[in-house]
Enzyme design. Structure first.
Site, short mmCIF file in Angstrom:
data_model
loop_
_atom_site.label_atom_id
_atom_site.label_comp_id
_atom_site.label_asym_id
_atom_site.label_seq_id
_atom_site.Cartn_x
_atom_site.Cartn_y
_atom_site.Cartn_z
CG ASN A 67 14.22 -25.83 -52.78
OD1 ASN A 67 14.44 -26.47 -53.81
ND2 ASN A 67 13.23 -24.96 -52.68
CB ILE B 67 16.98 -11.41 -47.77
CG1 ILE B 67 18.07 -12.48 -47.64
CG2 ILE B 67 16.57 -10.91 -46.40
CD1 ILE B 67 19.37 -11.97 -47.02
N GLY C 103 21.04 -18.62 -41.03
CA GLY C 103 19.58 -18.52 -40.93
C GLY C 103 18.88 -19.87 -40.97
NE ARG D 15 19.42 -33.80 -44.16
CZ ARG D 15 18.97 -34.40 -43.06
NH1 ARG D 15 18.12 -33.77 -42.27
NH2 ARG D 15 19.39 -35.60 -42.73
N GLY E 241 24.69 -19.38 -48.08
CA GLY E 241 24.49 -18.04 -48.63
C GLY E 241 25.78 -17.33 -48.98
CD GLU E 242 27.13 -15.12 -45.80
OE1 GLU E 242 27.68 -14.10 -46.24
OE2 GLU E 242 25.99 -15.10 -45.30
CG PHE F 26 23.35 -9.01 -50.83
CD1 PHE F 26 23.20 -10.33 -51.24
CD2 PHE F 26 22.66 -8.02 -51.51
CE1 PHE F 26 22.38 -10.64 -52.32
CE2 PHE F 26 21.83 -8.33 -52.58
CZ PHE F 26 21.70 -9.65 -52.99
CE LYS G 263 29.43 -29.15 -42.82
NZ LYS G 263 30.70 -29.49 -43.53
#
Lengths: 202, 709
Positions: free
Chosen positions: B596, B470, B513, B593, B668-669, B244, B665
């Site tokens: 997963n 992570i 990432g 896109r 995670g955030e 994080f 794009k």
């Protein structure tokens, strides 16, 4: 006379007898991780606040960071490394994989050990703070989402995988109920449909 | 030895749900995290942290501690190895200049490391070490308008404060004005795995097993700090128990482990306690944000002024860019955004999930809700009405922007149309019910990276890249990306990640990432195609090529590139206790896109759980007298537990971004962005009381209700 500060003890872990010398200050968690190389039990806080170190002691869940190793002598300790049946995963383990009940994986062993105990505690009729009717004669409440959430709240997950953890525990509990031939109808609530369950194995 | 064959074009792996490739290891306890590797002669380091907030060390009584059982060394500023004042991978980082001088910049600064044979011995010795300080007056209290507040940056830095139009004139001419302050508290990441590392010297190389989001950058920084050749440091981080942002850069535990291994000539493990994590890995600083919105009667913005302030430490400057989100979300004739800071005697704040956007979205999206209320416009309609055609400040086109689709589809699924806009009208027993909405956005970044691909003699392909998983599912996503690039099934890909020896690659952070690593893998596969000829023999050790995405990334057009989304929440407020329960949340996102769907959904939902937790629970309490945290652990700092979290659904609209070859794009955030505002807006709708201060604690709910009468 100086008192001894270490002892040689024998722990029963995952069905094996393991003899080891330990400092009396060594917690069960550190004995498992550092001495027996069973690093599946995790240390998230070392204060009994997060549940990552949860193991089963004599079949009941316990935080192994709040017990001294010497106090676990003679008890049957089961860690995440011991919950599968050989190469066959425990239904809770399989459900966590299939429903993505984890992200980083660090709280996962504790979650799975807790979930195994939750299903057994529920089957034994134990109420929780979410149980509406706690009279013994009322019997076990349905193991719905709120019951699972309440019973699993001793295990923190910072990735925020709770939604799929609840679904995974529900699925494993249903499998366990099916096994016990108690063909009860689906538990309903918002567990139905487990929308993350479109997984295929990579 | 086999020969290559003409690959058959398969249905793509990208876009199909795959369970995690390391899933079995994670559910059986086989996955080993940094502190879980065993070495003979492993020694244990225990950090001693300062107990005063400002001053200098006058003496360290190390002799009695050195005589304690099992103690191998007591490192402190008078005997510790020298660290170069190196420029870090992301610029100079004074927060890892530990044990170099007698200065104490905050409570919880490392002042010594005790190394012993066992963890128990190290801990007892560390707790026995007496450190004498000369204390100086400190200031740890952040507040809006603190006299030391300044605007960071210089004349060449145009990212801190951006202004256009005549703000005061537009506000004066506006039919409706919102002018309010919003505050968010100090917040901590608390990845479940505390920071830990094992350092050892092996064959003349420093080998470090670390918990890091970026093994390459960590290795580079350790080499620079210890004045070593970069090739003589290796860092691996195969499994990372959450990051994080807190594991984005080299942290003190790795530096101290490396120092100690050098001194005691043995492998050394240093693991932070949970309490130590609260002062040494960064955190999100408290913010105070003034929002001024001016609008026409129909809600179209004429003026947007977002003035954010937060604190930094006296060790290094960190700026929480809370106002930056307003440069993406909404246009206005007069538009002003600024991020100011005040230095305090506190640990250095750093990136924490959606740095800037998380607190910034609470301010701007709460203010937009207030504007909707005052204009009498539906909150969803207000946002759609203010949807900009181009970057509101930059004027650049968007690579793609599907905000309206997110709001419309989200509103349909959430049942928004049935919502009674009046506040405090739905009641169920002792619960008041309400719903709220907010917009989300996060930058889609990409950083040039390298990867290698090996065509193996057996027909498989091995990909090596210094990526980190992570918990994001990166390892699995990269398998899918590599499989499609190579046009082979996923089971022919072996993915090796998180080893600095694999070369430079972007760290796992900032939602960059997967996109950055995908570019590198695509580049490596292109190189392999140039080498491989159908029918050629593959030697026993395979054919390995390296790829670098530098040219591809540099060739990308300069555009406004962001993910977008719409957050919906339903809250129930207990009028007797003030408790707020979130009953359901829905996030609709547009993130290009989706590689997963299984792990993407988990990440988005996880971000929304963070938003719920930020809205209702998270708050670090810093004691002004001592300068330290009160209850700096997982009992005193509550993060959302299972019982706090209802069914949360996240989904996405189909979005093709034609301006990036990977179409990715990052997500995670964005799950956290806007989520706290959606909850706060739902609390307003439930109660009619606006909460502009997070978290929305029961006592604040009751006090606000009492004040309102």
């Amino acid at each position: 006379m100086a008192l001894a500060t270490s002892s040689t003890i024998t722990l029963h872990v995952n069905g094996e007898r393991r003899t080891l010398p330990v400092d009396h200050r060594t917690t069960l968690l550190d004995a498992l991780r550092d001495h027996l190389e069973l690093t599946g039990s995790k240390k998230g806080c070392d204060h009994g606040q997060c549940g990552a170190c949860t193991v089963l002691i004599d079949g009941r869940r316990a935080v192994s960071c709040l017990q001294f190793a010497v106090a676990a002598e003679g008890r049957e300790v089961t860690t995440i490394e011991g919950v599968a049946d050989g190469d066959t995963l425990h239904p809770v383990q399989q459900a966590f994989i299939d429903l993505d009940g984890y992200q980083c994986g660090y709280c996962t062993p504790g979650q799975i050990c807790s979930a195994i105990a939750v299903i057994e505690e529920h089957a034994a009729g134990w109420p929780s703070a979410a149980t509406e009717d706690v009279r013994p004669e009322a019997g076990a409440p349905p193991l719905d989402a709120d019951e699972i959430r309440e019973r699993m709240s001793g295990n923190l997950c910072r990735c925020g995988a709770y939604v799929s953890i609840v679904q995974a525990v529900a699925r494993a509990a249903e499998a366990a109920q099916g096994e016990s031939a108690q063909d009860k109808s689906a538990q309903g609530g918002d567990l139905a449909g487990a929308e993350a369950g479109t997984a295929v194995t990579a | 030895m086999t020969t290559t064959t003409e690959a058959t074009r398969l249905a793509g792996a990208v876009g199909v749900a795959h369970t995690r490739v390391e899933g079995l290891d994670k559910v059986t306890g086989a996955a080993r995290y940094a502190a879980e590797h065993h070495f003979t002669e492993l020694a244990h380091g225990w950090m001693v942290l300062s107990t005063v907030a400002r001053g200098r060390i006058t003496a360290i009584d190390s002799a009695p501690v050195e005589a304690m059982p099992g103690v191998l060394a007591v490192l402190h500023h008078e005997n510790a190895p020298h660290l170069a004042e190196a420029s870090g991978f992301f610029g100079p980082d004074p927060t890892v200049q530990v044990l170099q001088n007698d200065r104490v910049p905050h409570v919880g600064w490392p002042v010594a490391l005790v190394v012993a044979e066992t963890p128990e011995q190290a801990r007892e010795a560390a707790e026995s070490l007496v450190v004498h300080y000369e204390q100086e007056p400190h200031d740890t209290v952040f507040r809006a308008g603190h006299p030391d507040t300044y605007t960071p940056g210089d004349d060449e830095d145009d990212s801190v404060e951006i202004s256009k139009g005549d703000m005061e004139a537009e506000l004066a001419a506006s039919a409706v004005v919102v002018d309010e302050w919003y505050t968010t508290p100090e917040e901590h990441h608390n990845a479940m795995e505390p920071h830990g590392a094992i350092a050892r010297w092996e064959d003349g190389r420093l080998e470090v097993i670390d918990t890091t989001q970026g093994a390459f950058a960590t290795a580079q920084d350790l080499a620079a700090l210890l004045s070593l050749d970069p090739s003589s440091v290796r860092v691996v981080s195969e499994h990372v128990g959450g990051g994080f942002g807190s594991k984005g850069l080299v942290r003190p535990h790795s530096v101290l482990a490396a120092m100690a291994a050098t001194v005691v000539h043995r492998p050394v493990r240093v693991v932070m306690t949970r309490r130590q994590v609260f002062s040494l890995v960064g955190h999100r600083p408290a913010t105070a944000q003034r929002m001024r919105l001016g609008a026409h009667a129909d809600g179209r913005l004429r003026a947007l002024d977002h003035q954010a302030s937060s604190y930094t430490s006296r060790v290094m400057e960190y700026v929480e860019s809370s106002a930056a989100i307003s440069r993406v979300l909404y246009g206005a004739d007069a538009h002003h955004t600024v991020n100011r800071v005040v230095p305090l005697d506190v640990p250095t704040p750093r990136w924490m999930r959606a740095p800037g956007e998380a607190p910034g979205s609470f301010a701007v999206e709460s203010a937009m809700d207030e504007l909707a209320e005052r204009c009498g416009v539906d909150p969803v309609a207000l946002r759609i009405r203010n949807e900009p055609a181009v970057g509101p400040v930059s004027g650049l086109p968007f690579s793609s922007r599907s905000t309206v689709a997110c709001f419309e589809e989200g509103a349909r699924r959430f049942g928004w149309a049935e919502r009674d806009p009046r506040p405090a009208v739905r009641r169920e027993g002792r619960w008041l019910l309400g719903t709220g909405v907010a917009a989300a956005t996060y930058t889609a970044g990409v950083v040039p990276s390298t990867a290698s691909v090996t065509a193996e003699a057996g027909g498989d392909f091995t990909v090596r890249i210094t990526a980190a998983d992570i918990g994001t599912g990166a390892r699995t996503a990269l398998v899918q990306i590599a499989a499609d690039a190579l046009e082979v099934p996923v089971d022919r890909i072996r993915m090796r990640i998180a080893d600095s020896d694999f070369g430079q690659a972007m760290l796992a952070g900032g939602s960059t990432g997967t996109r950055s690593w995908a570019h590198a893998i695509v580049a490596a596969v292109a190189e392999l195609r140039a080498v491989l000829v159908p029918g050629m023999e593959i030697p026993a050790d395979g054919i390995t090529v390296r790829g670098n995405s530098l040219d591809a990334v540099r060739g990308l057009a300069k555009l406004e590139r962001h993910s977008f989304g719409a957050q919906f929440a339903e809250a129930a407020v207990d009028i007797a206790t003030g408790e707020v329960r979130v009953r359901r949340m829905l996030g609709m996102f547009a993130a290009g896109r989706v590689v997963n769907p299984l792990t993407a959904r988990s990440q988005l939902v996880g971000g929304m759980v963070w938003g719920l937790s930020m809205a209702l629970h998270e708050e670090a309490h810093r004691d002004a007298a001592s300068g330290g945290l009160v209850g700096g652990d997982l009992a005193g700092y509550h993060i959302a537990a299972n019982a706090d979290v209802p069914l949360i659904e996240a989904d996405w609209v189909d979005e093709v971004d034609p301006h990036d070859p990977t179409g990715i794009k990052g997500l995670g955030e964005i799950g956290i962005v806007g989520a706290a505002a959606a909850v706060a807006n739902a609390v307003w709708h439930a109660t009619g009381v606006r909460h502009r201060q997070l978290p929305i604690r029961p006592d604040r709910v009751l006090a606000a209700a009492a004040e309102r009468g």
